[in-house]
Design a protein around this motif. Sequence first.
Motif, short mmCIF file in Angstrom:
data_model
loop_
_atom_site.label_atom_id
_atom_site.label_comp_id
_atom_site.label_asym_id
_atom_site.label_seq_id
_atom_site.Cartn_x
_atom_site.Cartn_y
_atom_site.Cartn_z
N LYS A 454 17.12 71.21 -0.10
CA LYS A 454 18.29 70.81 0.69
C LYS A 454 19.48 71.72 0.40
N VAL A 455 19.67 72.09 -0.85
CA VAL A 455 20.79 72.96 -1.21
C VAL A 455 20.65 74.32 -0.52
N LYS A 456 19.46 74.88 -0.56
CA LYS A 456 19.25 76.19 0.04
C LYS A 456 19.35 76.14 1.57
N ALA A 457 18.97 75.01 2.14
CA ALA A 457 19.04 74.87 3.60
C ALA A 457 20.47 74.73 4.08
N ASN A 458 21.33 74.15 3.24
CA ASN A 458 22.72 73.92 3.67
C ASN A 458 23.66 74.03 2.47
N PRO A 459 23.90 75.24 1.98
CA PRO A 459 24.74 75.41 0.79
C PRO A 459 26.14 74.81 0.96
N ALA A 460 26.69 74.87 2.16
CA ALA A 460 28.05 74.36 2.38
C ALA A 460 28.13 72.87 2.09
N ALA A 461 27.05 72.14 2.34
CA ALA A 461 27.05 70.70 2.08
C ALA A 461 27.13 70.41 0.59
N TYR A 462 26.76 71.40 -0.22
CA TYR A 462 26.82 71.26 -1.67
C TYR A 462 27.97 72.10 -2.25
N TYR A 463 28.98 72.34 -1.39
CA TYR A 463 30.28 72.89 -1.78
C TYR A 463 30.25 74.37 -2.15
N TYR A 464 29.23 75.10 -1.73
CA TYR A 464 29.27 76.55 -1.93
C TYR A 464 30.29 77.15 -0.96
N PRO A 465 31.15 78.04 -1.45
CA PRO A 465 32.14 78.67 -0.55
C PRO A 465 31.44 79.54 0.49
N GLN A 466 32.15 79.81 1.56
CA GLN A 466 31.59 80.65 2.61
C GLN A 466 31.21 82.01 2.02
N GLY A 467 30.01 82.44 2.32
CA GLY A 467 29.54 83.73 1.82
C GLY A 467 28.84 83.65 0.48
N ILE A 468 28.84 82.49 -0.17
CA ILE A 468 28.17 82.31 -1.45
C ILE A 468 26.97 81.38 -1.24
N VAL A 469 25.81 81.81 -1.69
CA VAL A 469 24.60 81.00 -1.53
C VAL A 469 23.87 80.95 -2.87
N PRO A 470 22.99 79.98 -3.06
CA PRO A 470 22.22 79.93 -4.31
C PRO A 470 21.34 81.17 -4.46
N SER A 471 21.06 81.50 -5.68
CA SER A 471 20.15 82.61 -5.95
C SER A 471 18.79 82.33 -5.34
N PRO A 472 18.12 83.35 -4.82
CA PRO A 472 16.77 83.13 -4.24
C PRO A 472 15.79 82.51 -5.23
N VAL A 473 16.00 82.75 -6.53
CA VAL A 473 15.05 82.22 -7.52
C VAL A 473 15.51 80.89 -8.10
N SER A 474 16.61 80.36 -7.60
CA SER A 474 17.13 79.10 -8.13
C SER A 474 16.30 77.91 -7.66
N TYR A 475 16.46 76.78 -8.37
CA TYR A 475 15.79 75.51 -8.05
C TYR A 475 14.28 75.65 -8.00
N ASN A 476 13.75 76.58 -8.78
CA ASN A 476 12.29 76.64 -8.96
C ASN A 476 12.00 75.89 -10.26
N VAL A 477 11.92 74.57 -10.14
CA VAL A 477 11.87 73.71 -11.31
C VAL A 477 10.44 73.61 -11.81
N GLN A 478 10.20 74.23 -12.95
CA GLN A 478 8.88 74.21 -13.57
C GLN A 478 8.93 73.36 -14.84
N ALA A 479 7.76 73.04 -15.36
CA ALA A 479 7.67 72.12 -16.48
C ALA A 479 8.44 72.61 -17.70
N PHE A 480 8.47 73.92 -17.93
CA PHE A 480 9.13 74.41 -19.14
C PHE A 480 10.63 74.14 -19.11
N ARG A 481 11.20 73.95 -17.93
CA ARG A 481 12.64 73.71 -17.83
C ARG A 481 13.02 72.24 -18.02
#
Length: 503
Positions: A454-481
Amino acid sequence: MRKYIIAASVILLTITSCKKDFLNLTPISNISATNFYKTESDFTQANIGVYAALQGVYGNTALPGYGAWIMGEMRSDNTVFIFNTKDGGQLGRADVDEFIDNTSQIATQSKYTSDYVIIGRANQVLKSLESVTFSDSSKNIFKGESLFLRALAYFDLVQYFGDVPLQLTPVTTYAETQTPRTAKATVYNQILADATTAAALLPAKSVQQAGRATSGAANMLLANVYMVTKDWAKAETLLKSIVSSGGYSLVSDYAQVFSPANKNNSESIFEVQYSDNASAGVYSVFAYLFLPTLADPGVIPGFPSSATNGSSGGWNTPTPDLIAAYETGDKRKEATIATVTVSNTTYPYLKKYVHGAAVFPITNDNWPVYRYSEVLLFLAEALNEQGKTGEAIPYITQVRARAGLTPITVTDQASVRLAIEHERQVEFAGENKRWLDLVRTDRAITVMNAQGVKVKANPAAYYYPQGIVPSPVSYNVQAFRLIFPIPNREISLNPKLTQNPGY
């Protein structure tokens, strides 16, 4: 663990206000441990020093403790960090939030260090008590308090880092800090031993000094350990003992639970003490940090307009997911979340800690660690997991009734399990419970990967400023984390430490 548990000296602290506010403290000197720990007064001051270290875990004027909010709440789907283009997401706030954190994050270092400060101070008190001769009743309380605080610190460490060094005696040389990690099962056994002894030694809340550890707090810590280790029957027994003690009750108005005018109230089982005594330097600051970045915090009722929170705002900003989790008519929503408009954009913020301040950035809010509503919801969960679903529902009902809600209508075990998860999410929003809840119920990977989509689909809804988006490798939640890395700084200074796999 390094120098943080070296007990060659002790910082003496003196009480500068009434007995009730025992954490209004002012450092006065450093004295060798060999010349200290003689009288009951010495131990009173030393034990205050152990309590004071809690402020380093949860945050105080110098800002240690931000690891507690980042790792316990922002890691979850409850809150996010508002990316600020002025600071680039410094201090690792955005990285931990987006699951791209590494071994050098300041937040994880802060938590790790602060917990070992508590452990080191508690160890010195416990060792020194062995050779003094004042009254057994006083010695028992000092011992119980230090055992409780040591157990609480180790419980914090083992939940967030897994295996950690277990040190139970004071260390006086750097070489003595060179210890390997201890298996978490052994650490849990020590936590249980410490908390069990503490529960037997400590007085009830009704006769203990306000703000200090009690038998009820120690039993709640024990119950929490059993909830994490899924020993439901033992958790049930302890939680029922807290209920039947009659020592705690829900505050009728949810918002008043967090009011500085109502500290250590009937619902409070244990909370970290702060004071707005500026000279003592033990005031809390999280109210300012949880606001969006404001040129003038005076737009928030009760705050002075003479200062700015600059690039320090945006911590623990409620997500759309949390906001949507509140049912219509839930009184907890208004008490927990408010909004403010900045540059034509409206942002939510955690309201439960926002009670004004006479002088920037001094606030007077305590931090809740355990509340009676958690006893009720833990008890409901322990019963439900044992197939006693019918017995569980009335405890959920008590919590919902205070929030102005009707009882839940589901009755099967799986649905009640999710209903309890929901109640905990909204009841303890902003209290560093959500991430650990998701981990212990094996829901973290599913819930957080879904939020990442959801964050990657709509960064603005999660308060990212215009032109700023999550890292492509973000929110890859694996067991070690599901646990955090041992801070690289610690490993570099202790060659016997090993890193958690994956980092």
